[in-house]
Design an enzyme around this catalytic site. Structure first.
Site, PDB file in Angstrom:
ATOM      1  N   GLN A  43       0.823  -1.203   0.000  1.00  0.00           N
ATOM      2  CA  GLN A  43       0.000   0.000   0.000  1.00  0.00           C
ATOM      3  C   GLN A  43       0.864   1.262   0.000  1.00  0.00           C
ATOM      4  O   GLN A  43       1.881   1.331   0.678  1.00  0.00           O
ATOM      5  CB  GLN A  43      -0.916  -0.005   1.225  1.00  0.00           C
ATOM      6  CG  GLN A  43      -2.041   1.004   1.167  1.00  0.00           C
ATOM      7  CD  GLN A  43      -3.096   0.739   2.218  1.00  0.00           C
ATOM      8  OE1 GLN A  43      -3.203  -0.364   2.745  1.00  0.00           O
ATOM      9  NE2 GLN A  43      -3.895   1.741   2.529  1.00  0.00           N
ATOM     10  N   SER A  85       4.308  -6.325   2.831  1.00  0.00           N
ATOM     11  CA  SER A  85       3.031  -6.207   3.529  1.00  0.00           C
ATOM     12  C   SER A  85       1.906  -6.764   2.657  1.00  0.00           C
ATOM     13  O   SER A  85       1.871  -7.954   2.355  1.00  0.00           O
ATOM     14  CB  SER A  85       2.793  -4.744   3.919  1.00  0.00           C
ATOM     15  OG  SER A  85       1.639  -4.602   4.721  1.00  0.00           O
ATOM     16  N   LEU A  86       0.990  -5.910   2.220  1.00  0.00           N
ATOM     17  CA  LEU A  86      -0.086  -6.325   1.329  1.00  0.00           C
ATOM     18  C   LEU A  86       0.437  -7.111   0.134  1.00  0.00           C
ATOM     19  O   LEU A  86      -0.210  -8.049  -0.356  1.00  0.00           O
ATOM     20  CB  LEU A  86      -0.834  -5.079   0.843  1.00  0.00           C
ATOM     21  CG  LEU A  86      -1.682  -5.248  -0.414  1.00  0.00           C
ATOM     22  CD1 LEU A  86      -2.954  -5.987  -0.072  1.00  0.00           C
ATOM     23  CD2 LEU A  86      -1.973  -3.903  -1.047  1.00  0.00           C
ATOM     24  N   ARG A 144      -9.473  -7.273   4.709  1.00  0.00           N
ATOM     25  CA  ARG A 144      -8.289  -6.909   5.488  1.00  0.00           C
ATOM     26  C   ARG A 144      -8.174  -5.392   5.606  1.00  0.00           C
ATOM     27  O   ARG A 144      -7.920  -4.843   6.678  1.00  0.00           O
ATOM     28  CB  ARG A 144      -7.048  -7.488   4.811  1.00  0.00           C
ATOM     29  CG  ARG A 144      -5.696  -7.157   5.447  1.00  0.00           C
ATOM     30  CD  ARG A 144      -4.595  -7.756   4.573  1.00  0.00           C
ATOM     31  NE  ARG A 144      -3.246  -7.614   5.129  1.00  0.00           N
ATOM     32  CZ  ARG A 144      -2.416  -6.615   4.861  1.00  0.00           C
ATOM     33  NH1 ARG A 144      -2.817  -5.628   4.053  1.00  0.00           N
ATOM     34  NH2 ARG A 144      -1.209  -6.584   5.393  1.00  0.00           N
ATOM     35  N   HIS A 176       0.800  -2.828  11.309  1.00  0.00           N
ATOM     36  CA  HIS A 176       1.873  -3.727  11.751  1.00  0.00           C
ATOM     37  C   HIS A 176       2.356  -3.437  13.176  1.00  0.00           C
ATOM     38  O   HIS A 176       3.561  -3.399  13.445  1.00  0.00           O
ATOM     39  CB  HIS A 176       3.046  -3.686  10.761  1.00  0.00           C
ATOM     40  CG  HIS A 176       2.657  -4.124   9.384  1.00  0.00           C
ATOM     41  ND1 HIS A 176       2.259  -5.410   9.106  1.00  0.00           N
ATOM     42  CD2 HIS A 176       2.560  -3.432   8.217  1.00  0.00           C
ATOM     43  CE1 HIS A 176       1.954  -5.499   7.828  1.00  0.00           C
ATOM     44  NE2 HIS A 176       2.112  -4.313   7.271  1.00  0.00           N
ATOM     45  N   GLN A 182       1.193 -11.458  10.116  1.00  0.00           N
ATOM     46  CA  GLN A 182       1.687 -10.267   9.428  1.00  0.00           C
ATOM     47  C   GLN A 182       0.899  -9.015   9.798  1.00  0.00           C
ATOM     48  O   GLN A 182       1.437  -7.910   9.813  1.00  0.00           O
ATOM     49  CB  GLN A 182       1.609 -10.506   7.915  1.00  0.00           C
ATOM     50  CG  GLN A 182       2.150  -9.394   7.050  1.00  0.00           C
ATOM     51  CD  GLN A 182       1.355  -9.233   5.776  1.00  0.00           C
ATOM     52  OE1 GLN A 182       0.257  -8.705   5.788  1.00  0.00           O
ATOM     53  NE2 GLN A 182       1.932  -9.692   4.672  1.00  0.00           N
TER      54      GLN A 182
END
Length: 323
Positions: A10, A93-94, A118, A209, A258
């Site tokens: 992102q 991440s994503l 999510r 996170h 995660q």
């Protein structure tokens, strides 16, 4: 030559991304159409036309980035029928969801539905204004971790806790992102400045996170329970432990961890480099991951492919040798 495929997270989204792909590639058009059908709404219209504030909503940005990365990969495979398979895949991440679609563990349709949920869960995990994130530049990760521990266990002059703060992204040497409550992030940023570091507040909609995302992790687990994980064609280097995974049974656990765990990107790139990766291709919009990879593994050949021009440039890249 050993190759890694890297998928952005992102923040890499931009209104209009993918337009040239749709004009030139039937395979890319098919990806966009499948996503629209899976979500039951024309996400492609938001990607291509915006407005920007709608695209940047977490619940839209996350499936949009998976869509874009998969459209680029589909166009790459369409042009290069003998495209070399990667030794590893990884996503920031994503982007780990994009990596899992690329390796066959997740279907495109399941991935965009899960990341939409999510995104909503991460947005709703903390009220607006409660959390914050900041990039800390110029300090070793161990020093930043110590600062975060000190702040999280400290109190202000009135005896009030600062709240939660921890390292969220280990992006590259000298670049670590912290996340937590706004007061704790501000305090940690100040202390980092005292130690000759530089803190840059990030414009984010939620503190990703970190422990504040625990409710979102529960929601993601519930969504993942609804889908099946298939065998992985190539190892995915997971964010939370920077280790390659080939076990379908571990995929859901790693994705759940995660959400409120740190992204260990520096360690992931270092691991792939140590295992012999000589070339890396960032697949999707932007060039952030290529820049980070060059800082982590200076002799790795890296390129970013996010449009038709990038795809056409792959011939020269794949034929290059490591200096």
């Amino acid at each position: 030559m050993q190759i890694a495929w890297l998928f952005p997270g992102q923040g890499s989204q931009a209104v209009g991304m993918g337009k040239d792909l749709l004009d030139a590639s039937p395979a890319a058009r098919d990806i966009f159409a499948r996503v629209d059908a899976a979500l039951g709404q024309p996400l492609s219209k938001i990607i291509l036309e915006g407005p920007e504030d709608t695209l940047t909503l977490t619940a839209n940005a996350q499936p949009a980035l998976v869509t874009m990365s998969m459209a680029v990969l589909a166009a790459m495979r369409e042009k290069y029928t003998n495209l070399p398979e990667p030794r590893f895949v990884a996503g920031h991440s994503l982007g780990e969801y994009s990596a899992l679609v690329a390796t066959g563990a997740l279907s495109l349709e399941d991935a965009v539905r899960v990341v939409r949920a999510r995104g909503r869960a991460m947005q709703e995990a903390t009220p607006q204004g409660i959390g914050a994130m900041a990039a800390i530049m110029g300090l070793d990760a161990s020093r930043i971790e110590r600062i975060c521990r000190d702040v999280a266990s400290d109190k202000d002059a009135e005896g009030n806790d600062y709240g939660v703060v921890s390292c969220a992204n280990f992006n590259a040497p000298g670049q670590v992102v912290i996340a937590g409550t706004a007061r704790a992030v501000a305090r940690a940023s100040s202390l980092a400045g005292d130690e000759k570091g530089r803190a840059i507040p990030l414009k984010v909609s939620a503190p990703f996170h970190c422990a504040l995302m625990a409710p979102a992790a529960v929601a993601v687990a519930e969504e993942l329970d609804k889908i099946d994980i298939k065998p992985l064609a190539f190892p995915v280097v997971a964010n939370v432990d920077a280790r390659p995974n080939t076990e379908p049974s571990r995929v859901k656990e790693l994705l759940v961890r995660q959400v409120d765990g740190a992204v260990r990107w520096e360690q992931a790139i270092a691991l792939m480099h140590m295992e012999g990766v000589t070339h890396a291709i960032e697949i999707g919009p932007g060039k952030v991951l290529a820049g980070l990879a060059r800082r982590i593994a200076k002799d790795m050949k890296v390129t970013s492919v996010g449009d038709i021009a990038g795809i056409h440039g792959l011939d020269a890249f794949l034929s290059s040798s490591v200096s």
